[in-house]
Design a protein around this motif. Structure first.
Motif, PDB file in Angstrom:
ATOM      1  N   UNK A  43      18.112   1.599  14.605  1.00 37.55           N
ATOM      2  CA  UNK A  43      17.823   2.270  13.317  1.00 37.55           C
ATOM      3  C   UNK A  43      16.374   2.106  12.862  1.00 37.55           C
ATOM      4  N   UNK A  44      15.763   1.002  13.218  1.00 34.63           N
ATOM      5  CA  UNK A  44      14.367   0.777  12.829  1.00 34.63           C
ATOM      6  C   UNK A  44      13.429   1.608  13.703  1.00 34.63           C
ATOM      7  N   UNK A  45      13.782   1.728  14.963  1.00 28.93           N
ATOM      8  CA  UNK A  45      12.927   2.517  15.840  1.00 28.93           C
ATOM      9  C   UNK A  45      12.977   4.001  15.471  1.00 28.93           C
ATOM     10  N   UNK A  46      14.129   4.474  15.021  1.00 29.14           N
ATOM     11  CA  UNK A  46      14.230   5.871  14.581  1.00 29.14           C
ATOM     12  C   UNK A  46      13.238   6.141  13.453  1.00 29.14           C
ATOM     13  N   UNK A  47      13.105   5.168  12.531  1.00 29.33           N
ATOM     14  CA  UNK A  47      12.150   5.336  11.414  1.00 29.33           C
ATOM     15  C   UNK A  47      10.716   5.389  11.936  1.00 29.33           C
ATOM     16  N   UNK A  48      10.417   4.544  12.908  1.00 24.60           N
ATOM     17  CA  UNK A  48       9.058   4.518  13.474  1.00 24.60           C
ATOM     18  C   UNK A  48       8.714   5.855  14.122  1.00 24.60           C
ATOM     19  N   UNK A  49       9.612   6.347  14.972  1.00 27.01           N
ATOM     20  CA  UNK A  49       9.320   7.602  15.680  1.00 27.01           C
ATOM     21  C   UNK A  49       9.271   8.773  14.701  1.00 27.01           C
ATOM     22  N   UNK A  50      10.112   8.717  13.662  1.00 30.22           N
ATOM     23  CA  UNK A  50      10.084   9.788  12.659  1.00 30.22           C
ATOM     24  C   UNK A  50       8.687   9.865  12.025  1.00 30.22           C
ATOM     25  N   UNK A  51       8.159   8.697  11.634  1.00 32.32           N
ATOM     26  CA  UNK A  51       6.812   8.674  11.031  1.00 32.32           C
ATOM     27  C   UNK A  51       5.773   9.209  12.010  1.00 32.32           C
ATOM     28  N   UNK A  87      19.065  -5.582   6.126  1.00 29.49           N
ATOM     29  CA  UNK A  87      18.391  -4.627   5.237  1.00 29.49           C
ATOM     30  C   UNK A  87      18.048  -3.348   6.002  1.00 29.49           C
ATOM     31  N   UNK A  88      18.008  -2.217   5.289  1.00 27.29           N
ATOM     32  CA  UNK A  88      17.733  -0.944   5.964  1.00 27.29           C
ATOM     33  C   UNK A  88      16.287  -0.819   6.395  1.00 27.29           C
ATOM     34  N   UNK A  89      15.389  -1.447   5.644  1.00 24.14           N
ATOM     35  CA  UNK A  89      13.971  -1.309   5.991  1.00 24.14           C
ATOM     36  C   UNK A  89      13.545  -2.435   6.921  1.00 24.14           C
ATOM     37  N   UNK A  90      12.749  -2.063   7.929  1.00 20.42           N
ATOM     38  CA  UNK A  90      12.426  -3.020   8.980  1.00 20.42           C
ATOM     39  C   UNK A  90      11.759  -4.287   8.465  1.00 20.42           C
ATOM     40  N   UNK A  91      10.784  -4.113   7.573  1.00 19.68           N
ATOM     41  CA  UNK A  91      10.046  -5.319   7.162  1.00 19.68           C
ATOM     42  C   UNK A  91      10.957  -6.286   6.401  1.00 19.68           C
ATOM     43  N   UNK A  92      11.882  -5.758   5.614  1.00 18.17           N
ATOM     44  CA  UNK A  92      12.826  -6.624   4.898  1.00 18.17           C
ATOM     45  C   UNK A  92      13.710  -7.389   5.885  1.00 18.17           C
ATOM     46  N   UNK A  93      14.125  -6.690   6.943  1.00 17.10           N
ATOM     47  CA  UNK A  93      14.962  -7.335   7.961  1.00 17.10           C
ATOM     48  C   UNK A  93      14.138  -8.368   8.735  1.00 17.10           C
ATOM     49  N   UNK A 145      19.473  -8.195  18.973  1.00 21.51           N
ATOM     50  CA  UNK A 145      20.690  -7.383  19.107  1.00 21.51           C
ATOM     51  C   UNK A 145      20.400  -5.888  18.995  1.00 21.51           C
ATOM     52  N   UNK A 146      19.165  -5.505  19.311  1.00 22.06           N
ATOM     53  CA  UNK A 146      18.807  -4.091  19.297  1.00 22.06           C
ATOM     54  C   UNK A 146      18.192  -3.649  17.979  1.00 22.06           C
ATOM     55  N   UNK A 147      17.353  -2.618  18.040  1.00 20.58           N
ATOM     56  CA  UNK A 147      16.606  -2.191  16.841  1.00 20.58           C
ATOM     57  C   UNK A 147      16.692  -0.679  16.597  1.00 20.58           C
TER      58      UNK A 147
END
Ligand SMILES: [Zn+2]
Length: 419
Positions: A206-214, A85-91, A202-204
């Protein structure tokens, strides 16, 4: 002896910090050029601080010497997942194992990827423990209560570290669905509950990009100059990493295809040889990104589509060169090192047909556009008179520690697979 020791220590000093991922050169260049894509209103801060944004483009790689969980933020091995899933919590909901410890200290798995299934907006859980605790083959939990449960109890979960949570929180989570555990009604016979993260193995990226963006948006909102610069520089780093095809696969250094060293070849050697003379870095103006989350994923999926050619073409070109024509000695800081020869590098670069240049150009425009969008999302604050807020003690300590470790030839902590 003394002389040898001296030479060894110099060697360590000059070679131990050798970040991959666009190398020093690429990361600094990308952050620097991204400044020129920005609108006039952002320049009072970004143009004035262009040296900071350039120099600190490599901070996330430096942090890997101090923070063991830093490494996983720089890549994602998409080939290891059938679906994410694209959103971290869903994943996280799909890829967190939850265990329960019973009255006899017996541990059993309650939820994992095999026992959870999402259908429309509900999760279906089916496991032996579910049967034991609730007396039913499977139970249904709504998406919103699963998310709430995660935010309340598991937001601090770390890779490789089981997190224990209160049995009560688990029970109240199920009670909302009017499910009552069997056995002793109040505690359901559950003595302890703990969770293990599986998502970050296996690495995060795309999720970390969302965190830093916020975090960057928040820094703009609070008009905190130091934090704006810190998060802008770091977001530039991770976003540049996302444009590197080999940051999206598990065979990141050709280690499974007998192409060891291809990582640095593609992302450091090629740009160092060809960027200055051949690349056109005029990329136009930053644009507003409506949905940062899918934007980050699109970048990563696009890089991933290039990974097969990145490997295949190197293999074909490599077969056309004798070993002694592939590696040539070069002096680096007074030491002789073996690097890909110019002709070999040029042949690979030519066959890639502008791929490295295109990815670098995309990275520059993406960094500028993300900085710009974060500023817009924060309500376009005036950047001409910001407060100077010193770094927190913790951040200062971390930076000093990284400096020390790099100076003394320290090792990268945690996972070392991709930079
Ligand atoms: Zn990196």
């Amino acid at each position: 002896m003394k002389q040898t020791l001296y030479l060894i220590s110099i060697f360590i000093l000059t070679t131990s910090f050798n970040p991959k991922s666009w190398g020093f050169f690429g990361h600094k260049r990308i952050n620097r050029l991204a400044v020129f894509t920005l609108p006039q209103e952002m320049l009072p801060l970004f143009k004035t601080e262009i040296e900071y944004l350039t120099e600190h483009a490599v901070d996330p790689d430096r942090r890997r010497f101090v923070v063991p969980t830093e490494g996983i933020r720089h890549y994602i091995n998409l080939d290891k997942w059938a679906f994410l899933p694209q959103e971290k919590v869903d994943a996280q909901i799909l890829h967190t194992d939850i265990f329960v410890v019973g009255e006899k200290r017996d541990t059993s798995l309650l939820v994992d990827f095999q026992t959870i299934r999402k259908q429309k907006r509900d999760y279906y859980l089916k496991s032996k423990s579910i049967k034991k605790i609730f007396g039913r083959d499977s139970i249904v939990v709504t998406d919103s209560s699963f998310r709430r449960f995660f935010f309340n109890n598991l937001s601090k979960i770390q890779p490789d570290e089981p997190l224990s949570i209160s049995p009560d929180s688990l029970l109240s989570f199920f009670k909302k669905e009017k499910l009552r555990p069997l056995s002793t009604a109040e505690n359901g016979g559950i003595k302890a509950v703990f969770a293990k993260d599986k998502l970050s193995q296996h690495g995060i990226l795309p999720y970390h990009l969302q965190t830093i963006y916020r975090q960057l948006v928040q820094a703009f909102v609070s008009k905190n100059k130091n934090l704006i610069l810190k998060y802008a520089a770091e977001l530039g780093h991770y976003l540049a990493d996302a444009h590197i095809p080999l940051h999206t696969i598990s065979n990141y250094d050709g280690q499974y295809s007998n192409q060891n060293g291809i990582h640095a070849f593609w992302e450091s050697r090629l740009p160092e040889l060809f960027a200055d003379n051949q690349y056109d870095f005029f990329v136009g103006k930053a644009g507003y990104i409506e949905q940062p989350r899918s934007y980050f994923w699109n970048i990563i999926n696009q890089s991933n589509r290039l990974s097969a050619n990145t490997l295949r073409i190197e293999k074909e070109v490599s077969a056309q060169f004798e070993v002694d024509k592939k590696y040539c000695p070069e002096m680096v800081n007074g030491f002789e090192v073996q690097k890909q020869c110019f002709d070999f590098a040029k042949a690979y670069h030519d066959r890639l047909g502008g791929m490295v240049e295109e990815q670098m150009r995309r990275a520059i425009l993406a960094v500028g556009s993300v900085w710009y969008s974060a500023w817009v999302d924060a309500g376009q604050p005036d950047l001409s008179n910001l407060k100077n807020t010193p770094l927190s003690k913790e951040e200062e300590k971390e930076q000093k520690e990284a400096d020390e470790k790099i100076k003394n030839g320290g090792k990268i902590l945690g996972r070392t697979e991709a930079y």
